[in-house]
Design a protein around this motif. Sequence first.
Motif, PDB file in Angstrom:
ATOM      1  N   ALA A 164       0.812  -1.215   0.000  1.00 11.53           N
ATOM      2  CA  ALA A 164       0.000   0.000   0.000  1.00 11.53           C
ATOM      3  C   ALA A 164       0.847   1.267   0.000  1.00 11.53           C
ATOM      4  O   ALA A 164       0.319   2.380   0.055  1.00 11.53           O
ATOM      5  CB  ALA A 164      -0.922   0.001   1.216  1.00 11.53           C
ATOM      6  N   GLY A 165       2.164   1.091  -0.065  1.00 10.24           N
ATOM      7  CA  GLY A 165       3.056   2.238  -0.083  1.00 10.24           C
ATOM      8  C   GLY A 165       3.446   2.752   1.291  1.00 10.24           C
ATOM      9  O   GLY A 165       4.070   3.810   1.409  1.00 10.24           O
ATOM     10  N   ALA A 166       3.080   2.016   2.344  1.00 10.93           N
ATOM     11  CA  ALA A 166       3.449   2.409   3.703  1.00 10.93           C
ATOM     12  C   ALA A 166       4.794   1.768   4.065  1.00 10.93           C
ATOM     13  O   ALA A 166       5.306   0.905   3.346  1.00 10.93           O
ATOM     14  CB  ALA A 166       2.367   1.988   4.692  1.00 10.93           C
ATOM     15  N   ASP A 167       5.352   2.179   5.182  1.00 11.40           N
ATOM     16  CA  ASP A 167       6.661   1.677   5.613  1.00 11.40           C
ATOM     17  C   ASP A 167       6.506   0.340   6.329  1.00 11.40           C
ATOM     18  O   ASP A 167       5.938   0.292   7.426  1.00 11.40           O
ATOM     19  CB  ASP A 167       7.318   2.692   6.553  1.00 11.40           C
ATOM     20  N   PRO A 168       7.020  -0.752   5.755  1.00 11.20           N
ATOM     21  CA  PRO A 168       6.889  -2.064   6.397  1.00 11.20           C
ATOM     22  C   PRO A 168       7.791  -2.230   7.610  1.00 11.20           C
ATOM     23  O   PRO A 168       7.650  -3.206   8.351  1.00 11.20           O
ATOM     24  CB  PRO A 168       7.293  -3.033   5.279  1.00 11.20           C
ATOM     25  N   GLY A 169       8.690  -1.286   7.826  1.00 11.12           N
ATOM     26  CA  GLY A 169       9.590  -1.372   8.966  1.00 11.12           C
ATOM     27  C   GLY A 169       9.117  -0.593  10.173  1.00 11.12           C
ATOM     28  O   GLY A 169       9.786  -0.577  11.211  1.00 11.12           O
ATOM     29  N   THR A 170       7.965   0.049  10.059  1.00 14.17           N
ATOM     30  CA  THR A 170       7.425   0.861  11.153  1.00 14.17           C
ATOM     31  C   THR A 170       6.078   0.321  11.581  1.00 14.17           C
ATOM     32  O   THR A 170       5.150   0.225  10.769  1.00 14.17           O
ATOM     33  CB  THR A 170       7.281   2.330  10.722  1.00 14.17           C
ATOM     34  N   TRP A 171       5.960  -0.042  12.842  1.00 17.61           N
ATOM     35  CA  TRP A 171       4.707  -0.584  13.359  1.00 17.61           C
ATOM     36  C   TRP A 171       3.690   0.524  13.613  1.00 17.61           C
ATOM     37  O   TRP A 171       2.614   0.527  13.034  1.00 17.61           O
ATOM     38  CB  TRP A 171       4.960  -1.364  14.644  1.00 17.61           C
ATOM     39  N   PHE A 172       4.044   1.462  14.479  1.00 15.28           N
ATOM     40  CA  PHE A 172       3.096   2.487  14.898  1.00 15.28           C
ATOM     41  C   PHE A 172       2.769   3.440  13.745  1.00 15.28           C
ATOM     42  O   PHE A 172       3.638   4.035  13.137  1.00 15.28           O
ATOM     43  CB  PHE A 172       3.648   3.274  16.087  1.00 15.28           C
ATOM     44  N   GLY A 173       1.492   3.532  13.431  1.00 15.97           N
ATOM     45  CA  GLY A 173       1.058   4.415  12.370  1.00 15.97           C
ATOM     46  C   GLY A 173       1.297   3.877  10.975  1.00 15.97           C
ATOM     47  O   GLY A 173       1.018   4.566   9.989  1.00 15.97           O
ATOM     48  N   SER A 174       1.792   2.656  10.872  1.00 10.89           N
ATOM     49  CA  SER A 174       2.047   2.087   9.552  1.00 10.89           C
ATOM     50  C   SER A 174       1.569   0.633   9.496  1.00 10.89           C
ATOM     51  O   SER A 174       0.404   0.382   9.178  1.00 10.89           O
ATOM     52  CB  SER A 174       3.535   2.184   9.198  1.00 10.89           C
ATOM     53  N   VAL A 175       2.416  -0.307   9.842  1.00 12.38           N
ATOM     54  CA  VAL A 175       2.047  -1.723   9.744  1.00 12.38           C
ATOM     55  C   VAL A 175       0.809  -2.038  10.574  1.00 12.38           C
ATOM     56  O   VAL A 175      -0.034  -2.849  10.163  1.00 12.38           O
ATOM     57  CB  VAL A 175       3.223  -2.623  10.174  1.00 12.38           C
ATOM     58  N   GLU A 176       0.670  -1.406  11.738  1.00 12.35           N
ATOM     59  CA  GLU A 176      -0.477  -1.707  12.600  1.00 12.35           C
ATOM     60  C   GLU A 176      -1.814  -1.408  11.930  1.00 12.35           C
ATOM     61  O   GLU A 176      -2.855  -1.916  12.351  1.00 12.35           O
ATOM     62  CB  GLU A 176      -0.373  -0.940  13.914  1.00 12.35           C
ATOM     63  N   ALA A 177      -1.790  -0.603  10.878  1.00 18.86           N
ATOM     64  CA  ALA A 177      -3.031  -0.230  10.191  1.00 18.86           C
ATOM     65  C   ALA A 177      -3.422  -1.226   9.101  1.00 18.86           C
ATOM     66  O   ALA A 177      -4.491  -1.083   8.500  1.00 18.86           O
ATOM     67  CB  ALA A 177      -2.896   1.159   9.583  1.00 18.86           C
ATOM     68  N   TYR A 178      -2.587  -2.220   8.851  1.00 16.35           N
ATOM     69  CA  TYR A 178      -2.819  -3.149   7.740  1.00 16.35           C
ATOM     70  C   TYR A 178      -2.884  -4.582   8.233  1.00 16.35           C
ATOM     71  O   TYR A 178      -1.964  -5.066   8.894  1.00 16.35           O
ATOM     72  CB  TYR A 178      -1.701  -3.019   6.695  1.00 16.35           C
ATOM     73  N   THR A 179      -3.964  -5.274   7.908  1.00 12.18           N
ATOM     74  CA  THR A 179      -4.070  -6.691   8.231  1.00 12.18           C
ATOM     75  C   THR A 179      -5.268  -7.296   7.527  1.00 12.18           C
ATOM     76  O   THR A 179      -6.200  -6.584   7.128  1.00 12.18           O
ATOM     77  CB  THR A 179      -4.202  -6.916   9.748  1.00 12.18           C
ATOM     78  N   GLN A 180      -5.250  -8.610   7.397  1.00 15.42           N
ATOM     79  CA  GLN A 180      -6.393  -9.356   6.879  1.00 15.42           C
ATOM     80  C   GLN A 180      -6.959 -10.282   7.953  1.00 15.42           C
ATOM     81  O   GLN A 180      -7.746 -11.170   7.666  1.00 15.42           O
ATOM     82  CB  GLN A 180      -5.980 -10.165   5.641  1.00 15.42           C
ATOM     83  N   ARG A 181      -6.536 -10.051   9.201  1.00 19.27           N
ATOM     84  CA  ARG A 181      -7.082 -10.817  10.307  1.00 19.27           C
ATOM     85  C   ARG A 181      -8.562 -10.478  10.489  1.00 19.27           C
ATOM     86  O   ARG A 181      -9.046  -9.459   9.992  1.00 19.27           O
ATOM     87  CB  ARG A 181      -6.344 -10.490  11.612  1.00 19.27           C
ATOM     88  N   SER A 182      -9.251 -11.289  11.261  1.00 18.53           N
ATOM     89  CA  SER A 182     -10.630 -10.944  11.614  1.00 18.53           C
ATOM     90  C   SER A 182     -10.616  -9.673  12.448  1.00 18.53           C
ATOM     91  O   SER A 182      -9.601  -9.321  13.056  1.00 18.53           O
ATOM     92  CB  SER A 182     -11.267 -12.086  12.420  1.00 18.53           C
ATOM     93  N   GLU A 183     -11.732  -8.995  12.504  1.00 18.82           N
ATOM     94  CA  GLU A 183     -11.796  -7.739  13.237  1.00 18.82           C
ATOM     95  C   GLU A 183     -11.502  -7.946  14.720  1.00 18.82           C
ATOM     96  O   GLU A 183     -10.807  -7.136  15.346  1.00 18.82           O
ATOM     97  CB  GLU A 183     -13.167  -7.085  13.059  1.00 18.82           C
ATOM     98  N   SER A 184     -12.000  -9.013  15.298  1.00 18.50           N
ATOM     99  CA  SER A 184     -11.750  -9.256  16.720  1.00 18.50           C
ATOM    100  C   SER A 184     -10.274  -9.543  16.973  1.00 18.50           C
ATOM    101  O   SER A 184      -9.701  -9.054  17.960  1.00 18.50           O
ATOM    102  CB  SER A 184     -12.602 -10.422  17.224  1.00 18.50           C
ATOM    103  N   ALA A 185      -9.652 -10.306  16.079  1.00 25.35           N
ATOM    104  CA  ALA A 185      -8.224 -10.598  16.227  1.00 25.35           C
ATOM    105  C   ALA A 185      -7.385  -9.343  16.027  1.00 25.35           C
ATOM    106  O   ALA A 185      -6.384  -9.138  16.719  1.00 25.35           O
ATOM    107  CB  ALA A 185      -7.798 -11.678  15.230  1.00 25.35           C
ATOM    108  N   ARG A 186      -7.802  -8.497  15.100  1.00 28.37           N
ATOM    109  CA  ARG A 186      -7.075  -7.248  14.872  1.00 28.37           C
ATOM    110  C   ARG A 186      -7.134  -6.361  16.110  1.00 28.37           C
ATOM    111  O   ARG A 186      -6.114  -5.835  16.552  1.00 28.37           O
ATOM    112  CB  ARG A 186      -7.680  -6.494  13.679  1.00 28.37           C
TER     113      ARG A 186
END
Length: 216
Positions: A164-186
């Motif tokens: 998505a063009g975000a930084d894969p090396g940064t969790w806060f404000g980046s990777v944490e916003a992306y997932t295909q987990r279920s909503e409860s797991a997210r």
Amino acid sequence: MKRLLLCLTLLLTACGPLVPAQGSALEPAQDLGTLPAAALKYQHLLLRSAQANWGLDAPVALLAAQVHQESRWRPDAESPVGAQGLAQFMPATAAWMAELYAEPLGANQPQDPAWALQALVLYDRWLYLRIEAASTCQQLAMTLAAYNGGLTWVRRDQALAAGAGADPGTWFGSVEAYTQRSESARRENRAYVQQIVRRWQPLYQSWGPAACEGKF
């Protein structure tokens, strides 16, 4: 060998310890600013294990906060899904750790405080060394996410962020916003990291180095 490979597969996908929701029987409400009495009882064990496996700059405050989040320092804690002890290891994870680290850990004893704390430290270190991130803070945040939800999921989330063009090396404000987990797991996984880093870690800063200081 087949047993080890099976456990490794489970570990990377879904064996990470699960954290009960706030207010459950396992994790009673805790006033901010108050340490459980048991935390002081086991402080030396955690400090010794952390420094032995991470070095003198081990993120002791973060590790202590993680134990706080997992079990409130209760060696007899058991979640509804079967996670046990201070580190809340699922049975498959505990068995895999006992096999992988047979010499330092010995027999599989997730409800033994010394075993559980050393296993938590070793597992965190194992995950940390397998995660690429932009900084120590971000790497530790992803380590926590992997402990809770599995290393494979963290890597998938990093790939989604990169795509998505975000930084894969940064969790806060980046990777944490992306997932295909279920909503409860997210929700559980993202709250797990936030609770440890932002809510509980400040309680343990007198114990040793903290992570992500000044990042929020």
